[in-house]
Scaffold this motif. Structure first.
Motif, short mmCIF file in Angstrom:
data_model
loop_
_atom_site.label_atom_id
_atom_site.label_comp_id
_atom_site.label_asym_id
_atom_site.label_seq_id
_atom_site.Cartn_x
_atom_site.Cartn_y
_atom_site.Cartn_z
N SER A 6 29.29 47.39 32.70
CA SER A 6 29.39 47.12 31.27
C SER A 6 28.02 46.99 30.59
O SER A 6 27.92 47.17 29.38
N GLN A 7 26.98 46.68 31.35
CA GLN A 7 25.63 46.62 30.78
C GLN A 7 25.10 48.01 30.43
O GLN A 7 24.17 48.14 29.65
N ASN A 8 25.67 49.03 31.03
CA ASN A 8 25.35 50.44 30.76
C ASN A 8 23.89 50.79 31.04
O ASN A 8 23.31 51.62 30.33
N ASN A 9 23.28 50.18 32.04
CA ASN A 9 21.97 50.59 32.51
C ASN A 9 22.19 51.58 33.64
O ASN A 9 22.62 51.22 34.71
N ARG A 10 21.88 52.85 33.37
CA ARG A 10 22.20 53.92 34.32
C ARG A 10 20.93 54.59 34.82
O ARG A 10 19.98 54.78 34.08
N ALA A 11 20.96 54.95 36.10
CA ALA A 11 19.86 55.71 36.71
C ALA A 11 20.48 56.83 37.55
O ALA A 11 21.61 56.70 38.03
N ASN A 12 19.73 57.90 37.70
CA ASN A 12 20.19 58.98 38.57
C ASN A 12 19.73 58.68 39.99
O ASN A 12 18.56 58.41 40.24
N GLY A 13 20.68 58.72 40.90
CA GLY A 13 20.38 58.44 42.29
C GLY A 13 20.71 59.63 43.17
O GLY A 13 21.31 60.60 42.73
N THR A 14 20.30 59.53 44.43
CA THR A 14 20.55 60.58 45.41
C THR A 14 21.08 59.94 46.67
O THR A 14 20.56 58.92 47.13
N ILE A 15 22.12 60.54 47.25
CA ILE A 15 22.67 60.05 48.52
C ILE A 15 21.66 60.38 49.62
O ILE A 15 21.27 61.53 49.79
N THR A 16 21.23 59.36 50.36
CA THR A 16 20.26 59.58 51.43
C THR A 16 20.90 59.63 52.81
O THR A 16 20.36 60.26 53.71
#
Length: 124
Positions: free
Chosen positions: A34-44
Motif C-alpha cells: 500500500s505504500q507503493n514504493n516499487r523497485a525492479n528486481g531480478t530472480i537470482t
C-alpha cells in the motif's frame, strides 16, 4: 551458517503453505504494497522445497505421482543505489518464476530491506 539458512527456509515455507501465520504475514505484505514504493528486481536463485510434498491425486502409481512442491525464490533489487536481497516462498499452485526473470519488488519506505513481491497481477 548453512543449517540456520535451511531452518529459516523451512519456517518460511511452512508459514506460507499452512495457515499458521499466513494472516499476519499477509497483513504485513499488504501494508508494504500500500505504500507503493516499487523497485525492479531480478530472480537470482530458485529452490524447491522438497520437504513439503502436497499430493494432488487420491490414488497414486508412484510416490511423486501428482506431488507438487512449493518454491523459494531469491531476488535482488536496488533502492537509491544500494543493492538489497530478499527471498519469498511461492505456493505450490502458482507458476514459479525462473532465474533471471524480472520481478516487481515493493519495499518499506522507512526500511528498504523489508520487502515483498507481487508475482502475478489480476486484471479485471
Amino acid at each position: 551458517m548453512g543449517i540456520l539458512k535451511a531452518l529459516a527456509e523451512v519456517k518460511m515455507s511452512f508459514l506460507t503453505v499452512f495457515p499458521i501465520g499466513k494472516k499476519k504475514c499477509s497483513q504485513e505484505n499488504q501494508k508494504i504494497i500500500s505504500q507503493n514504493n516499487r523497485a525492479n528486481g531480478t530472480i537470482t536463485a530458485v529452490k524447491t522445497c522438497w520437504w513439503i510434498k502436497i499430493n494432488t491425486k487420491c490414488a497414486r502409481l508412484h510416490p511423486n505421482d501428482g506431488a507438487m512442491f512449493p518454491h523459494i525464490i531469491y531476488f535482488s533489487y536496488s533502492v537509491n543505489g544500494l543493492l538489497y536481497h530478499g527471498r519469498r516462498c511461492v505456493n505450490f499452485y502458482l507458476r514459479c518464476p525462473n532465474k533471471g526473470e524480472p520481478v516487481s519488488v515493493f519495499y518499506d519506505g522507512g526500511n528498504p530491506s523489508k520487502c515483498t513481491v507481487k508475482l502475478y497481477q489480476v486484471y479485471l
